[in-house]
Design a protein around this motif. Structure first.
Motif, mmCIF file in Angstrom:
data_model
loop_
_atom_site.group_PDB
_atom_site.id
_atom_site.type_symbol
_atom_site.label_atom_id
_atom_site.label_comp_id
_atom_site.label_asym_id
_atom_site.label_seq_id
_atom_site.Cartn_x
_atom_site.Cartn_y
_atom_site.Cartn_z
ATOM 1 N N ARG A 115 0.833 -1.202 0.000
ATOM 2 C CA ARG A 115 0.000 0.000 0.000
ATOM 3 C C ARG A 115 0.870 1.255 0.000
ATOM 4 O O ARG A 115 0.639 2.185 -0.775
ATOM 5 C CB ARG A 115 -0.927 0.011 1.217
ATOM 6 C CG ARG A 115 -1.850 1.224 1.281
ATOM 7 C CD ARG A 115 -2.629 1.297 2.577
ATOM 8 N NE ARG A 115 -1.816 1.136 3.775
ATOM 9 C CZ ARG A 115 -1.039 2.098 4.306
ATOM 10 N NH1 ARG A 115 -0.972 3.274 3.739
ATOM 11 N NH2 ARG A 115 -0.326 1.869 5.397
ATOM 12 N N ARG A 116 1.890 1.271 0.868
ATOM 13 C CA ARG A 116 2.771 2.449 0.939
ATOM 14 C C ARG A 116 3.511 2.658 -0.374
ATOM 15 O O ARG A 116 3.656 3.802 -0.839
ATOM 16 C CB ARG A 116 3.753 2.309 2.091
ATOM 17 C CG ARG A 116 3.090 2.546 3.441
ATOM 18 C CD ARG A 116 4.007 2.397 4.640
ATOM 19 N NE ARG A 116 5.342 2.898 4.432
ATOM 20 C CZ ARG A 116 6.424 2.386 5.019
ATOM 21 N NH1 ARG A 116 6.313 1.386 5.849
ATOM 22 N NH2 ARG A 116 7.613 2.899 4.787
ATOM 23 N N CYS A 117 3.993 1.579 -0.991
ATOM 24 C CA CYS A 117 4.679 1.701 -2.286
ATOM 25 C C CYS A 117 3.742 2.272 -3.346
ATOM 26 O O CYS A 117 4.110 3.201 -4.074
ATOM 27 C CB CYS A 117 5.202 0.340 -2.744
ATOM 28 S SG CYS A 117 6.658 -0.230 -1.882
ATOM 29 N N LEU A 118 2.556 1.723 -3.428
ATOM 30 C CA LEU A 118 1.599 2.188 -4.432
ATOM 31 C C LEU A 118 1.213 3.643 -4.197
ATOM 32 O O LEU A 118 1.130 4.430 -5.152
ATOM 33 C CB LEU A 118 0.359 1.288 -4.439
ATOM 34 C CG LEU A 118 0.600 -0.139 -4.960
ATOM 35 C CD1 LEU A 118 -0.618 -1.009 -4.690
ATOM 36 C CD2 LEU A 118 0.949 -0.123 -6.435
ATOM 37 N N GLU A 119 0.996 4.027 -2.930
ATOM 38 C CA GLU A 119 0.663 5.423 -2.632
ATOM 39 C C GLU A 119 1.808 6.352 -3.024
ATOM 40 O O GLU A 119 1.580 7.424 -3.602
ATOM 41 C CB GLU A 119 0.341 5.584 -1.147
ATOM 42 C CG GLU A 119 -1.001 5.026 -0.748
ATOM 43 C CD GLU A 119 -1.235 5.053 0.756
ATOM 44 O OE1 GLU A 119 -0.307 5.412 1.524
ATOM 45 O OE2 GLU A 119 -2.358 4.710 1.170
ATOM 46 N N ASP A 120 3.039 5.941 -2.725
ATOM 47 C CA ASP A 120 4.196 6.767 -3.089
ATOM 48 C C ASP A 120 4.341 6.886 -4.607
ATOM 49 O O ASP A 120 4.663 7.953 -5.125
ATOM 50 C CB ASP A 120 5.482 6.192 -2.488
ATOM 51 C CG ASP A 120 5.563 6.368 -0.983
ATOM 52 O OD1 ASP A 120 4.764 7.162 -0.423
ATOM 53 O OD2 ASP A 120 6.420 5.715 -0.351
ATOM 54 N N TRP A 121 4.104 5.791 -5.321
ATOM 55 C CA TRP A 121 4.199 5.831 -6.776
ATOM 56 C C TRP A 121 3.142 6.756 -7.355
ATOM 57 O O TRP A 121 3.441 7.560 -8.240
ATOM 58 C CB TRP A 121 4.051 4.443 -7.374
ATOM 59 C CG TRP A 121 5.191 3.509 -7.044
ATOM 60 C CD1 TRP A 121 6.461 3.860 -6.687
ATOM 61 C CD2 TRP A 121 5.142 2.092 -7.001
ATOM 62 N NE1 TRP A 121 7.194 2.745 -6.430
ATOM 63 C CE2 TRP A 121 6.418 1.628 -6.615
ATOM 64 C CE3 TRP A 121 4.152 1.156 -7.244
ATOM 65 C CZ2 TRP A 121 6.726 0.288 -6.486
ATOM 66 C CZ3 TRP A 121 4.463 -0.185 -7.121
ATOM 67 C CH2 TRP A 121 5.731 -0.607 -6.747
ATOM 68 N N VAL A 122 1.914 6.623 -6.877
ATOM 69 C CA VAL A 122 0.837 7.481 -7.382
ATOM 70 C C VAL A 122 1.145 8.940 -7.090
ATOM 71 O O VAL A 122 1.001 9.812 -7.953
ATOM 72 C CB VAL A 122 -0.529 7.068 -6.777
ATOM 73 C CG1 VAL A 122 -1.594 8.109 -7.064
ATOM 74 C CG2 VAL A 122 -0.952 5.712 -7.317
ATOM 75 N N LYS A 123 1.606 9.224 -5.868
ATOM 76 C CA LYS A 123 1.931 10.603 -5.494
ATOM 77 C C LYS A 123 3.033 11.167 -6.390
ATOM 78 O O LYS A 123 2.969 12.316 -6.824
ATOM 79 C CB LYS A 123 2.361 10.657 -4.028
ATOM 80 C CG LYS A 123 2.612 12.047 -3.519
ATOM 81 C CD LYS A 123 2.970 12.034 -2.051
ATOM 82 C CE LYS A 123 3.255 13.427 -1.553
ATOM 83 N NZ LYS A 123 3.632 13.441 -0.141
ATOM 84 N N SER A 124 4.052 10.350 -6.692
ATOM 85 C CA SER A 124 5.154 10.834 -7.520
ATOM 86 C C SER A 124 4.728 11.066 -8.967
ATOM 87 O O SER A 124 5.391 11.802 -9.697
ATOM 88 C CB SER A 124 6.332 9.854 -7.470
ATOM 89 O OG SER A 124 6.022 8.663 -8.162
ATOM 90 N N LEU A 125 3.627 10.460 -9.384
ATOM 91 C CA LEU A 125 3.153 10.611 -10.753
ATOM 92 C C LEU A 125 2.099 11.696 -10.922
ATOM 93 O O LEU A 125 1.644 11.952 -12.039
ATOM 94 C CB LEU A 125 2.610 9.269 -11.263
ATOM 95 C CG LEU A 125 3.669 8.159 -11.366
ATOM 96 C CD1 LEU A 125 2.998 6.826 -11.665
ATOM 97 C CD2 LEU A 125 4.714 8.493 -12.402
#
Length: 128
Positions: free
Chosen positions: A58-68
Motif C-alpha cells: 500500500r505504501r509503495c503504491l501510494e508513493d508511486w501514485v503521489k510521484s506521478l
C-alpha cells in the motif's frame, strides 16, 4: 514480431539506487503485484507477516501514485539565502517607514492649515 529492446521487467530494480535489502523487497513486491509470486511466497521471501506485506504494498503504491501526480511546470525555485531574506525584510521595512513618514507629513500639513487630525481630537478641543 515486435522490434526494439526486450523489457527488463523486475530487473529494472537493479538500475536504481538503494540498499540491497530495499531492492530485494521491491523485487518481491513487484513480483507479487505482477502475479508472479503469491502472498505466501512473498511473505516467506521477506520473512514478514501478510499484514506487513499489505502495508508495504500500500505504501509503495501510494508513493508511486503521489510521484506521478502532475506538478507545477518548470524548475523549482532555488532556496532563498539568508542574505536575500534579510534584503526582502529590509525592503518591506523601508516601504512601511516611507508610508509612516508620508502620513506624518500629511498630518503636519493638516495641522499647519488648521484642520484637526481626527474628529475625536476636534471634539476634545470643543469640550464635548
Amino acid at each position: 514480431m515486435p522490434r526494439g529492446r526486450k523489457p527488463l521487467g523486475i530487473d529494472q530494480v537493479d538500475r536504481v539506487s538503494g540498499s540491497p535489502l530495499a531492492k530485494e523487497r521491491l523485487r518481491v513486491i513487484l513480483a507479487n503485484i505482477a502475479g508472479e509470486m503469491s502472498i505466501e511466497e512473498a511473505c516467506g521471501a521477506l520473512e514478514i507477516e501478510a499484514s506487513r506485506l499489505f502495508d508495504l504494498k500500500r505504501r509503495c503504491l501510494e508513493d508511486w501514485v503521489k510521484s506521478l501526480e502532475p506538478g507545477t511546470p518548470g524548475r523549482k525555485r532555488a532556496p532563498r539565502s539568508t542574505e536575500q531574506s534579510r534584503i526582502d525584510e529590509l525592503e518591506t521595512r523601508i516601504t512601511r517607514l516611507e508610508l509612516e513618514l508620508k502620513a506624518a507629513r500629511l498630518q503636519e500639513e493638516l495641522a499647519r492649515v488648521g484642520l484637526p487630525r481626527r474628529a475625536a481630537q476636534a471634539r476634545k478641543k470643543k469640550g464635548t
